[in-house]
Enzyme design. Structure first.
Site, PDB file in Angstrom:
ATOM      1  CE  LYS A 113      -4.235  -2.100   1.428  1.00  0.00           C
ATOM      2  NZ  LYS A 113      -3.778  -3.503   1.509  1.00  0.00           N
TER       3      LYS A 113
HETATM    4  C1  LIG Z   1      -4.386  -4.556   0.862  1.00  0.00           C
HETATM    5  C2  LIG Z   1      -3.565  -5.777   0.662  1.00  0.00           C
HETATM    6  C3  LIG Z   1      -3.903  -6.741  -0.312  1.00  0.00           C
HETATM    7  C4  LIG Z   1      -5.139  -6.612  -1.184  1.00  0.00           C
HETATM    8  O1  LIG Z   1      -5.046  -5.585  -2.105  1.00  0.00           O
HETATM    9  P1  LIG Z   1      -6.331  -5.094  -2.904  1.00  0.00           P
HETATM   10  O2  LIG Z   1      -5.915  -3.907  -3.675  1.00  0.00           O
HETATM   11  O3  LIG Z   1      -7.363  -4.775  -1.852  1.00  0.00           O
HETATM   12  O4  LIG Z   1      -6.759  -6.200  -3.777  1.00  0.00           O
HETATM   13  C5  LIG Z   1      -3.057  -7.821  -0.482  1.00  0.00           C
HETATM   14  N1  LIG Z   1      -1.960  -7.999   0.296  1.00  0.00           N
HETATM   15  C6  LIG Z   1      -1.609  -7.103   1.248  1.00  0.00           C
HETATM   16  C7  LIG Z   1      -0.397  -7.358   2.079  1.00  0.00           C
HETATM   17  C8  LIG Z   1      -2.388  -5.959   1.466  1.00  0.00           C
HETATM   18  O5  LIG Z   1      -2.034  -5.074   2.426  1.00  0.00           O
END
Ligand SMILES: *Cc1c(COP(=O)(O)O)cnc(C)c1O
Length: 500
Positions: A113
Protein backbone atom coordinates in the site's frame (compact mmCIF):
# COMPACT_ATOMS: atom_id res chain seq x y z
CA UNK A 1 -8.43 13.59 -20.54
CA UNK A 2 -11.58 13.63 -18.45
CA UNK A 3 -12.88 11.17 -15.89
CA UNK A 4 -16.43 9.88 -15.73
CA UNK A 5 -18.48 8.23 -13.02
CA UNK A 6 -19.20 4.52 -13.37
CA UNK A 7 -22.82 5.21 -12.40
CA UNK A 8 -23.41 8.28 -14.55
CA UNK A 9 -21.05 8.84 -17.42
CA UNK A 10 -22.36 12.34 -17.95
CA UNK A 11 -20.53 13.40 -14.81
CA UNK A 12 -17.19 14.50 -16.25
CA UNK A 13 -14.29 15.97 -14.27
CA UNK A 14 -10.56 16.59 -14.64
CA UNK A 15 -8.14 14.30 -12.85
CA UNK A 16 -7.43 16.85 -10.10
CA UNK A 17 -11.15 17.05 -9.31
CA UNK A 18 -11.49 13.24 -9.39
CA UNK A 19 -8.60 12.84 -6.94
CA UNK A 20 -9.82 15.60 -4.63
CA UNK A 21 -13.37 14.23 -4.51
CA UNK A 22 -12.24 10.60 -4.07
CA UNK A 23 -15.69 9.30 -4.98
CA UNK A 24 -18.22 10.71 -7.45
CA UNK A 25 -21.16 12.55 -5.86
CA UNK A 26 -23.55 9.93 -7.34
CA UNK A 27 -21.74 7.15 -5.48
CA UNK A 28 -19.89 5.91 -8.57
CA UNK A 29 -16.14 5.63 -9.02
CA UNK A 30 -14.14 7.81 -11.38
CA UNK A 31 -12.52 6.16 -14.41
CA UNK A 32 -10.74 7.67 -17.40
CA UNK A 33 -13.07 8.34 -20.32
CA UNK A 34 -10.62 6.55 -22.56
CA UNK A 35 -7.66 4.39 -21.55
CA UNK A 36 -4.44 5.88 -22.97
CA UNK A 37 -2.36 3.53 -25.13
CA UNK A 38 1.39 3.11 -25.19
CA UNK A 39 3.24 2.06 -28.32
CA UNK A 40 5.33 -1.04 -27.91
CA UNK A 41 8.47 1.02 -28.58
CA UNK A 42 7.51 3.33 -25.68
CA UNK A 43 7.10 0.33 -23.41
CA UNK A 44 10.49 -1.04 -24.36
CA UNK A 45 12.08 2.38 -23.80
CA UNK A 46 11.00 2.11 -20.15
CA UNK A 47 13.56 -0.67 -19.68
CA UNK A 48 16.43 1.77 -19.43
CA UNK A 49 14.74 4.26 -17.12
CA UNK A 50 14.75 4.63 -13.34
CA UNK A 51 11.56 3.84 -11.42
CA UNK A 52 10.83 7.55 -11.07
CA UNK A 53 11.25 8.21 -14.78
CA UNK A 54 8.94 5.29 -15.54
CA UNK A 55 6.43 6.72 -13.05
CA UNK A 56 6.45 10.11 -14.76
CA UNK A 57 5.87 8.47 -18.19
CA UNK A 58 2.80 6.59 -16.96
CA UNK A 59 1.31 9.33 -14.76
CA UNK A 60 1.48 12.01 -17.43
CA UNK A 61 -0.84 9.93 -19.63
CA UNK A 62 -3.55 9.98 -16.96
CA UNK A 63 -3.02 13.30 -15.16
CA UNK A 64 -3.22 15.46 -18.26
CA UNK A 65 -4.26 18.54 -16.27
CA UNK A 66 -1.05 18.35 -14.17
CA UNK A 67 2.11 20.05 -15.44
CA UNK A 68 5.10 17.84 -15.95
CA UNK A 69 6.87 19.65 -13.08
CA UNK A 70 3.96 18.91 -10.78
CA UNK A 71 4.08 15.23 -11.67
CA UNK A 72 7.85 15.05 -11.22
CA UNK A 73 7.65 16.74 -7.84
CA UNK A 74 4.97 14.33 -6.60
CA UNK A 75 6.97 11.33 -7.86
CA UNK A 76 10.25 12.46 -6.30
CA UNK A 77 8.66 13.25 -2.94
CA UNK A 78 7.18 9.73 -2.85
CA UNK A 79 9.82 7.42 -4.27
CA UNK A 80 13.24 8.16 -2.77
CA UNK A 81 15.84 6.59 -0.54
CA UNK A 82 14.52 8.16 2.66
CA UNK A 83 11.22 6.32 2.14
CA UNK A 84 12.25 3.10 0.41
CA UNK A 85 14.92 0.66 1.51
CA UNK A 86 15.91 -0.18 -2.05
CA UNK A 87 16.99 2.05 -4.88
CA UNK A 88 14.89 0.09 -7.39
CA UNK A 89 11.73 0.94 -5.37
CA UNK A 90 9.92 -2.17 -6.67
CA UNK A 91 12.53 -4.83 -7.50
CA UNK A 92 11.99 -8.22 -9.15
CA UNK A 93 13.11 -11.44 -7.48
CA UNK A 94 13.72 -14.34 -9.86
CA UNK A 95 12.52 -17.60 -8.31
CA UNK A 96 12.77 -19.89 -11.34
CA UNK A 97 13.11 -19.44 -15.09
CA UNK A 98 9.36 -18.89 -15.19
CA UNK A 99 8.45 -17.23 -11.91
CA UNK A 100 9.34 -13.74 -10.72
CA UNK A 101 8.16 -12.03 -7.56
CA UNK A 102 7.53 -8.30 -7.81
CA UNK A 103 8.51 -7.08 -4.34
CA UNK A 104 6.17 -4.20 -3.54
CA UNK A 105 7.03 -3.91 0.14
CA UNK A 106 10.27 -1.98 0.45
CA UNK A 107 8.45 1.17 1.57
CA UNK A 108 8.10 2.54 5.11
CA UNK A 109 5.30 0.20 6.28
CA UNK A 110 6.47 -3.03 4.60
CA UNK A 111 3.32 -3.63 2.53
CA UNK A 112 2.40 -2.75 -1.05
CA UNK A 113 0.00 0.00 0.00
CA UNK A 114 3.03 2.30 0.38
CA UNK A 115 3.44 2.25 -3.40
CA UNK A 116 0.27 4.32 -3.72
CA UNK A 117 -0.04 5.95 -0.30
CA UNK A 118 3.40 7.54 -0.47
CA UNK A 119 2.36 9.54 -3.53
CA UNK A 120 -1.38 10.04 -2.93
CA UNK A 121 -0.92 12.87 -0.37
CA UNK A 122 1.13 14.83 -2.90
CA UNK A 123 -1.32 14.16 -5.73
CA UNK A 124 -4.12 15.22 -3.39
CA UNK A 125 -2.56 18.45 -2.14
CA UNK A 126 -1.54 19.35 -5.72
CA UNK A 127 -5.11 18.63 -6.84
CA UNK A 128 -6.52 20.79 -4.04
CA UNK A 129 -4.27 23.66 -5.08
CA UNK A 130 -5.16 23.26 -8.76
CA UNK A 131 -8.90 23.26 -8.07
CA UNK A 132 -8.71 26.34 -5.85
CA UNK A 133 -9.58 24.46 -2.68
CA UNK A 134 -8.88 26.65 0.34
CA UNK A 135 -9.96 24.27 3.10
CA UNK A 136 -7.72 21.98 5.06
CA UNK A 137 -8.12 18.36 3.95
CA UNK A 138 -9.03 15.84 6.64
CA UNK A 139 -8.38 12.20 5.79
CA UNK A 140 -10.55 9.74 7.70
CA UNK A 141 -9.49 6.11 7.57
CA UNK A 142 -10.95 2.94 9.02
CA UNK A 143 -8.34 0.22 8.81
CA UNK A 144 -8.04 -3.50 9.27
CA UNK A 145 -4.28 -2.99 9.63
CA UNK A 146 -2.22 -2.15 6.55
CA UNK A 147 -4.04 0.84 5.07
CA UNK A 148 -4.04 2.84 8.31
CA UNK A 149 -0.31 2.73 8.85
CA UNK A 150 0.48 3.31 5.18
CA UNK A 151 -1.86 6.32 5.11
CA UNK A 152 -0.30 7.72 8.33
CA UNK A 153 3.19 7.44 6.87
CA UNK A 154 2.05 8.99 3.61
CA UNK A 155 0.21 11.95 5.13
CA UNK A 156 2.44 12.68 8.14
CA UNK A 157 3.60 16.31 8.14
CA UNK A 158 2.06 16.93 4.68
CA UNK A 159 1.01 20.60 4.78
CA UNK A 160 -2.68 21.35 4.40
CA UNK A 161 -3.77 17.91 5.63
CA UNK A 162 -4.78 16.16 8.83
CA UNK A 163 -5.32 12.44 9.19
CA UNK A 164 -7.42 10.46 11.68
CA UNK A 165 -7.14 6.68 11.67
CA UNK A 166 -9.61 4.40 13.45
CA UNK A 167 -8.59 0.79 14.04
CA UNK A 168 -10.49 -2.05 15.75
CA UNK A 169 -8.94 -2.40 19.19
CA UNK A 170 -8.62 -6.18 18.98
CA UNK A 171 -8.72 -6.62 15.21
CA UNK A 172 -5.15 -5.91 14.14
CA UNK A 173 -1.85 -7.75 14.69
CA UNK A 174 0.54 -6.64 17.45
CA UNK A 175 3.01 -5.29 14.92
CA UNK A 176 0.29 -3.39 13.10
CA UNK A 177 -0.97 -1.88 16.36
CA UNK A 178 2.54 -0.86 17.43
CA UNK A 179 3.18 0.64 14.02
CA UNK A 180 0.13 2.86 14.43
CA UNK A 181 0.25 3.91 18.10
CA UNK A 182 3.88 4.99 17.80
CA UNK A 183 3.20 7.12 14.70
CA UNK A 184 5.04 10.43 14.69
CA UNK A 185 4.00 13.57 12.83
CA UNK A 186 2.30 16.88 13.66
CA UNK A 187 -0.99 16.16 11.86
CA UNK A 188 -1.68 12.52 12.76
CA UNK A 189 -4.27 10.97 15.08
CA UNK A 190 -4.80 7.31 15.87
CA UNK A 191 -7.85 6.02 17.72
CA UNK A 192 -8.76 2.51 18.91
CA UNK A 193 -12.41 1.59 18.45
CA UNK A 194 -14.07 -0.92 20.76
CA UNK A 195 -15.47 -3.23 18.11
CA UNK A 196 -14.47 -4.93 14.89
CA UNK A 197 -13.39 -3.54 11.52
CA UNK A 198 -16.99 -3.26 10.28
CA UNK A 199 -17.84 -1.06 13.28
CA UNK A 200 -14.93 1.25 12.53
CA UNK A 201 -15.75 1.27 8.80
CA UNK A 202 -19.46 1.97 9.39
CA UNK A 203 -18.56 4.77 11.79
CA UNK A 204 -16.38 6.44 9.19
CA UNK A 205 -19.00 5.98 6.46
CA UNK A 206 -21.63 7.56 8.69
CA UNK A 207 -19.44 10.63 9.16
CA UNK A 208 -18.79 10.89 5.40
CA UNK A 209 -22.50 10.85 4.56
CA UNK A 210 -23.70 13.12 7.40
CA UNK A 211 -24.60 16.29 5.48
CA UNK A 212 -25.18 18.40 8.55
CA UNK A 213 -21.84 17.41 10.01
CA UNK A 214 -20.03 18.04 6.74
CA UNK A 215 -21.57 21.48 6.70
CA UNK A 216 -20.19 22.13 10.18
CA UNK A 217 -16.78 20.93 8.99
CA UNK A 218 -16.88 23.31 6.02
CA UNK A 219 -17.78 26.21 8.33
CA UNK A 220 -14.65 25.35 10.29
CA UNK A 221 -12.62 25.32 7.09
CA UNK A 222 -12.20 21.55 6.78
CA UNK A 223 -12.99 19.16 3.95
CA UNK A 224 -13.16 15.39 4.32
CA UNK A 225 -11.40 13.12 1.88
CA UNK A 226 -10.61 9.45 1.62
CA UNK A 227 -7.40 7.51 1.18
CA UNK A 228 -8.80 4.15 0.18
CA UNK A 229 -8.65 2.53 -3.21
CA UNK A 230 -11.91 3.95 -4.50
CA UNK A 231 -9.83 7.12 -5.05
CA UNK A 232 -8.34 7.17 -8.57
CA UNK A 233 -5.25 8.80 -7.06
CA UNK A 234 -4.56 5.56 -5.26
CA UNK A 235 -5.15 3.35 -8.24
CA UNK A 236 -3.11 5.12 -10.87
CA UNK A 237 0.26 4.81 -9.04
CA UNK A 238 -0.27 1.07 -8.98
CA UNK A 239 -0.28 0.86 -12.78
CA UNK A 240 3.33 2.09 -12.79
CA UNK A 241 4.92 -0.95 -11.19
CA UNK A 242 3.52 -3.43 -13.70
CA UNK A 243 5.19 -1.46 -16.49
CA UNK A 244 8.30 -1.15 -14.35
CA UNK A 245 8.43 -4.91 -13.76
CA UNK A 246 8.09 -5.56 -17.49
CA UNK A 247 10.88 -3.06 -18.14
CA UNK A 248 13.12 -4.90 -15.68
CA UNK A 249 12.44 -8.26 -17.34
CA UNK A 250 13.35 -6.80 -20.74
CA UNK A 251 16.42 -5.07 -19.33
CA UNK A 252 17.66 -8.26 -17.67
CA UNK A 253 16.98 -10.19 -20.90
CA UNK A 254 14.57 -12.47 -19.10
CA UNK A 255 12.01 -11.85 -21.86
CA UNK A 256 12.20 -10.63 -25.42
CA UNK A 257 10.66 -7.24 -26.17
CA UNK A 258 6.90 -7.69 -26.81
CA UNK A 259 6.87 -11.14 -25.20
CA UNK A 260 3.68 -11.79 -23.26
CA UNK A 261 3.71 -12.45 -19.52
CA UNK A 262 1.13 -13.49 -16.91
CA UNK A 263 0.51 -11.51 -13.76
CA UNK A 264 -0.76 -13.01 -10.50
CA UNK A 265 -2.23 -10.71 -7.85
CA UNK A 266 -3.42 -11.71 -4.36
CA UNK A 267 -6.59 -9.69 -4.09
CA UNK A 268 -9.15 -8.36 -1.64
CA UNK A 269 -10.66 -5.12 -2.83
CA UNK A 270 -9.74 -5.82 -6.49
CA UNK A 271 -7.60 -2.67 -6.54
CA UNK A 272 -4.16 -4.03 -7.23
CA UNK A 273 -5.30 -6.43 -9.94
CA UNK A 274 -7.44 -3.73 -11.54
CA UNK A 275 -4.28 -1.65 -11.96
CA UNK A 276 -2.76 -4.61 -13.83
CA UNK A 277 -5.89 -4.74 -16.00
CA UNK A 278 -5.43 -1.08 -16.92
CA UNK A 279 -1.78 -1.76 -17.74
CA UNK A 280 -2.96 -4.50 -20.12
CA UNK A 281 -5.52 -2.18 -21.72
CA UNK A 282 -2.74 0.37 -22.23
CA UNK A 283 -0.80 -2.16 -24.26
CA UNK A 284 1.43 -3.97 -21.78
CA UNK A 285 1.86 -7.48 -23.26
CA UNK A 286 -0.10 -9.47 -20.70
CA UNK A 287 -1.54 -12.90 -21.44
CA UNK A 288 -3.60 -13.76 -18.33
CA UNK A 289 -4.34 -11.89 -15.14
CA UNK A 290 -4.63 -14.39 -12.34
CA UNK A 291 -6.82 -13.33 -9.44
CA UNK A 292 -5.86 -15.05 -6.17
CA UNK A 293 -8.18 -15.07 -3.14
CA UNK A 294 -8.12 -16.60 0.29
CA UNK A 295 -11.16 -18.41 1.71
CA UNK A 296 -13.18 -15.23 1.29
CA UNK A 297 -13.45 -16.35 -2.31
CA UNK A 298 -16.25 -14.15 -3.56
CA UNK A 299 -14.10 -13.03 -6.53
CA UNK A 300 -13.16 -16.59 -7.52
CA UNK A 301 -16.83 -17.47 -7.79
CA UNK A 302 -17.59 -14.28 -9.67
CA UNK A 303 -14.91 -14.79 -12.30
CA UNK A 304 -15.77 -18.48 -12.72
CA UNK A 305 -19.57 -18.22 -12.65
CA UNK A 306 -20.53 -14.60 -13.29
CA UNK A 307 -22.43 -14.32 -10.01
CA UNK A 308 -21.26 -11.93 -7.31
CA UNK A 309 -22.70 -13.09 -4.00
CA UNK A 310 -21.55 -11.65 -0.72
CA UNK A 311 -24.12 -13.63 1.26
CA UNK A 312 -21.64 -15.98 2.84
CA UNK A 313 -19.76 -16.38 6.07
CA UNK A 314 -16.93 -13.90 6.62
CA UNK A 315 -13.76 -15.87 7.36
CA UNK A 316 -10.85 -14.60 9.39
CA UNK A 317 -7.66 -15.87 7.75
CA UNK A 318 -3.88 -15.58 8.08
CA UNK A 319 -3.95 -13.25 5.05
CA UNK A 320 -6.12 -10.64 6.82
CA UNK A 321 -5.61 -7.82 4.33
CA UNK A 322 -7.64 -9.88 1.86
CA UNK A 323 -10.50 -10.67 4.25
CA UNK A 324 -13.08 -8.74 2.28
CA UNK A 325 -16.49 -9.57 0.86
CA UNK A 326 -17.20 -6.36 -1.03
CA UNK A 327 -14.57 -5.71 -3.66
CA UNK A 328 -15.25 -2.07 -4.45
CA UNK A 329 -13.01 -1.80 -7.48
CA UNK A 330 -14.83 -4.52 -9.39
CA UNK A 331 -17.28 -1.76 -10.27
CA UNK A 332 -14.60 -0.19 -12.47
CA UNK A 333 -13.95 -3.46 -14.31
CA UNK A 334 -17.68 -3.92 -14.96
CA UNK A 335 -17.86 -0.42 -16.42
CA UNK A 336 -14.93 -1.19 -18.74
CA UNK A 337 -16.04 -4.64 -19.95
CA UNK A 338 -19.59 -3.48 -20.66
CA UNK A 339 -18.33 -0.67 -22.87
CA UNK A 340 -19.13 1.97 -20.22
CA UNK A 341 -22.73 0.85 -19.64
CA UNK A 342 -23.34 3.06 -16.61
CA UNK A 343 -27.00 2.14 -16.33
CA UNK A 344 -26.23 -1.55 -15.97
CA UNK A 345 -23.39 -0.91 -13.52
CA UNK A 346 -25.61 1.27 -11.37
CA UNK A 347 -28.28 -1.45 -11.36
CA UNK A 348 -25.82 -4.15 -10.32
CA UNK A 349 -24.43 -1.97 -7.53
CA UNK A 350 -27.97 -1.34 -6.28
CA UNK A 351 -28.67 -5.06 -6.33
CA UNK A 352 -25.46 -5.66 -4.41
CA UNK A 353 -26.50 -3.11 -1.80
CA UNK A 354 -30.08 -4.39 -1.50
CA UNK A 355 -29.64 -8.16 -1.88
CA UNK A 356 -25.90 -8.70 -1.61
CA UNK A 357 -25.90 -10.33 -5.05
CA UNK A 358 -25.93 -9.66 -8.79
CA UNK A 359 -25.39 -11.69 -11.94
CA UNK A 360 -23.81 -10.59 -15.20
CA UNK A 361 -24.88 -11.84 -18.65
CA UNK A 362 -22.91 -14.52 -20.55
CA UNK A 363 -21.31 -12.08 -22.95
CA UNK A 364 -19.79 -10.06 -20.09
CA UNK A 365 -18.77 -13.23 -18.31
CA UNK A 366 -17.00 -14.42 -21.45
CA UNK A 367 -15.15 -11.15 -21.82
CA UNK A 368 -13.89 -11.32 -18.23
CA UNK A 369 -12.81 -14.94 -18.65
CA UNK A 370 -10.76 -14.13 -21.72
CA UNK A 371 -8.59 -11.92 -19.55
CA UNK A 372 -8.83 -13.32 -16.02
CA UNK A 373 -8.30 -16.66 -14.36
CA UNK A 374 -9.25 -17.09 -10.70
CA UNK A 375 -8.54 -19.41 -7.82
CA UNK A 376 -8.34 -19.44 -4.03
CA UNK A 377 -6.69 -21.32 -1.22
CA UNK A 378 -7.25 -21.91 2.50
CA UNK A 379 -4.90 -21.18 5.41
CA UNK A 380 -3.46 -24.67 5.44
CA UNK A 381 -2.44 -24.43 1.77
CA UNK A 382 -1.09 -20.93 2.39
CA UNK A 383 1.20 -22.19 5.18
CA UNK A 384 2.28 -25.17 3.12
CA UNK A 385 3.22 -22.85 0.25
CA UNK A 386 5.38 -20.69 2.54
CA UNK A 387 7.11 -23.81 3.78
CA UNK A 388 7.62 -25.34 0.31
CA UNK A 389 8.91 -22.10 -1.17
CA UNK A 390 11.43 -21.73 1.64
CA UNK A 391 12.48 -25.38 1.38
CA UNK A 392 12.85 -25.46 -2.40
CA UNK A 393 14.20 -22.00 -3.08
CA UNK A 394 15.39 -20.56 0.27
CA UNK A 395 13.04 -17.64 -0.26
CA UNK A 396 10.53 -16.59 2.40
CA UNK A 397 7.21 -15.08 1.32
CA UNK A 398 4.41 -13.60 3.42
CA UNK A 399 0.93 -15.10 3.74
CA UNK A 400 -0.72 -12.90 1.09
CA UNK A 401 2.00 -13.57 -1.45
CA UNK A 402 1.72 -17.28 -0.64
CA UNK A 403 -1.94 -17.21 -1.65
CA UNK A 404 -0.78 -15.81 -5.00
CA UNK A 405 1.89 -18.48 -5.41
CA UNK A 406 -0.50 -21.29 -4.56
CA UNK A 407 -3.16 -20.10 -6.98
CA UNK A 408 -0.50 -19.73 -9.68
CA UNK A 409 0.51 -23.37 -9.11
CA UNK A 410 -3.15 -24.38 -9.52
CA UNK A 411 -3.29 -22.38 -12.76
CA UNK A 412 -0.24 -24.10 -14.22
CA UNK A 413 -1.57 -27.50 -13.21
CA UNK A 414 -4.90 -26.86 -14.89
CA UNK A 415 -3.69 -25.10 -18.05
CA UNK A 416 -0.09 -26.22 -18.58
CA UNK A 417 0.66 -22.59 -19.51
CA UNK A 418 4.40 -21.95 -19.24
CA UNK A 419 4.28 -18.22 -19.99
CA UNK A 420 6.72 -16.30 -17.78
CA UNK A 421 4.83 -14.99 -14.80
CA UNK A 422 5.10 -12.15 -12.31
CA UNK A 423 3.56 -12.72 -8.90
CA UNK A 424 2.82 -9.53 -6.97
CA UNK A 425 4.49 -9.88 -3.57
CA UNK A 426 2.35 -7.62 -1.43
CA UNK A 427 3.94 -7.69 2.03
CA UNK A 428 7.26 -8.34 3.70
CA UNK A 429 7.21 -11.68 5.56
CA UNK A 430 8.36 -9.74 8.64
CA UNK A 431 5.06 -7.89 8.75
CA UNK A 432 3.17 -11.16 9.31
CA UNK A 433 5.99 -12.77 11.26
CA UNK A 434 3.92 -15.02 13.49
CA UNK A 435 1.93 -16.68 10.68
CA UNK A 436 5.05 -17.00 8.54
CA UNK A 437 7.06 -18.57 11.37
CA UNK A 438 4.20 -20.93 12.18
CA UNK A 439 4.69 -22.32 8.68
CA UNK A 440 8.44 -22.61 9.07
CA UNK A 441 9.04 -23.66 12.69
CA UNK A 442 7.63 -25.92 15.38
CA UNK A 443 4.90 -24.39 17.60
CA UNK A 444 7.02 -24.78 20.75
CA UNK A 445 9.75 -22.65 19.17
CA UNK A 446 7.33 -19.77 18.67
CA UNK A 447 5.16 -19.86 21.77
CA UNK A 448 5.80 -17.19 24.37
CA UNK A 449 8.16 -15.19 22.18
CA UNK A 450 7.79 -11.41 21.95
CA UNK A 451 7.23 -9.72 18.60
CA UNK A 452 10.87 -8.67 18.54
CA UNK A 453 12.16 -12.14 19.32
CA UNK A 454 10.00 -13.40 16.45
CA UNK A 455 11.46 -10.80 14.08
CA UNK A 456 14.95 -11.90 15.09
CA UNK A 457 14.06 -15.55 14.58
CA UNK A 458 12.62 -14.86 11.13
CA UNK A 459 15.71 -12.90 10.22
CA UNK A 460 17.86 -15.90 11.05
CA UNK A 461 15.62 -18.33 9.20
CA UNK A 462 15.32 -16.21 6.07
CA UNK A 463 18.86 -14.84 6.03
CA UNK A 464 17.53 -11.33 5.46
CA UNK A 465 17.66 -8.22 7.57
CA UNK A 466 14.69 -7.07 9.64
CA UNK A 467 13.24 -4.03 7.80
CA UNK A 468 14.49 -0.90 9.55
CA UNK A 469 11.02 0.48 10.25
CA UNK A 470 9.99 -2.70 12.10
CA UNK A 471 13.25 -3.07 14.04
CA UNK A 472 12.93 0.53 15.23
CA UNK A 473 9.48 -0.07 16.71
CA UNK A 474 11.12 -1.53 19.77
CA UNK A 475 12.48 1.85 20.81
CA UNK A 476 9.52 3.99 19.86
CA UNK A 477 7.37 5.78 22.38
CA UNK A 478 3.64 5.11 22.41
CA UNK A 479 2.10 8.43 21.40
CA UNK A 480 -1.54 7.56 20.84
CA UNK A 481 -3.80 6.43 23.67
CA UNK A 482 -7.22 7.57 22.42
CA UNK A 483 -9.99 5.02 22.56
CA UNK A 484 -13.72 5.23 21.92
CA UNK A 485 -16.77 3.10 21.28
CA UNK A 486 -18.39 3.03 17.87
CA UNK A 487 -20.98 5.70 18.71
CA UNK A 488 -18.35 8.21 19.82
CA UNK A 489 -16.28 8.44 16.62
CA UNK A 490 -17.86 11.68 15.49
CA UNK A 491 -17.11 13.29 18.86
CA UNK A 492 -13.48 12.27 18.53
CA UNK A 493 -13.28 13.94 15.11
CA UNK A 494 -14.83 17.11 16.56
CA UNK A 495 -12.36 17.09 19.45
CA UNK A 496 -9.35 16.52 17.24
CA UNK A 497 -10.37 19.31 14.87
CA UNK A 498 -11.50 21.55 17.71
CA UNK A 499 -14.79 22.28 15.91
CA UNK A 500 -16.75 25.34 16.97
C1 LIG B 1 -4.39 -4.56 0.86
C2 LIG B 1 -3.57 -5.78 0.66
C3 LIG B 1 -3.90 -6.74 -0.31
C4 LIG B 1 -5.14 -6.61 -1.18
O1 LIG B 1 -5.05 -5.59 -2.11
P1 LIG B 1 -6.33 -5.09 -2.90
O2 LIG B 1 -5.91 -3.91 -3.67
O3 LIG B 1 -7.36 -4.78 -1.85
O4 LIG B 1 -6.76 -6.20 -3.78
C5 LIG B 1 -3.06 -7.82 -0.48
N1 LIG B 1 -1.96 -8.00 0.30
C6 LIG B 1 -1.61 -7.10 1.25
C7 LIG B 1 -0.40 -7.36 2.08
C8 LIG B 1 -2.39 -5.96 1.47
O5 LIG B 1 -2.03 -5.07 2.43
Amino acid sequence: MLYQSTRDKNILVKSAEAIKLGISPDGGLFVPQEVPKLLSSNIIDLANMSYNARAVEILKLFLTDFTSDEIKECVNKAYNKEKFETENIAPIYKLTDNIYFLELWHGPTCAFKDMALQILPHLLTTSALKTGEDKEIVILVATSGDTGKAALEGFKDVKGTKIIVFYPENGVSEIQKLQMITQEGNNVNVVAVEGNFDDAQNGVKTIFTDDEYNHLLEKNNFKLSSANSINWGRLVPQIIYYFSAYGDLVKNEEIKPEEKINIVVPTGNFGNILAAYYAREMGLPINKLICASNENNVLTDFIKKGVYDRNREFKTTISPSMDILISSNLERLLFEVTGHDHIRVKQWMEELKDNGRYEIPDITKKKIKEIFWAGYCDDQATSQTIKDTEMNYSYVIDTHTAVGKHVYDQYVKETGDDTKTIIASTASPFKFNESVLSALAAPEDIQGKTEFELLEMLSQKSGSRIPKSLAELQNKVILHHKKCNKTEMKNIVSDVLDLK
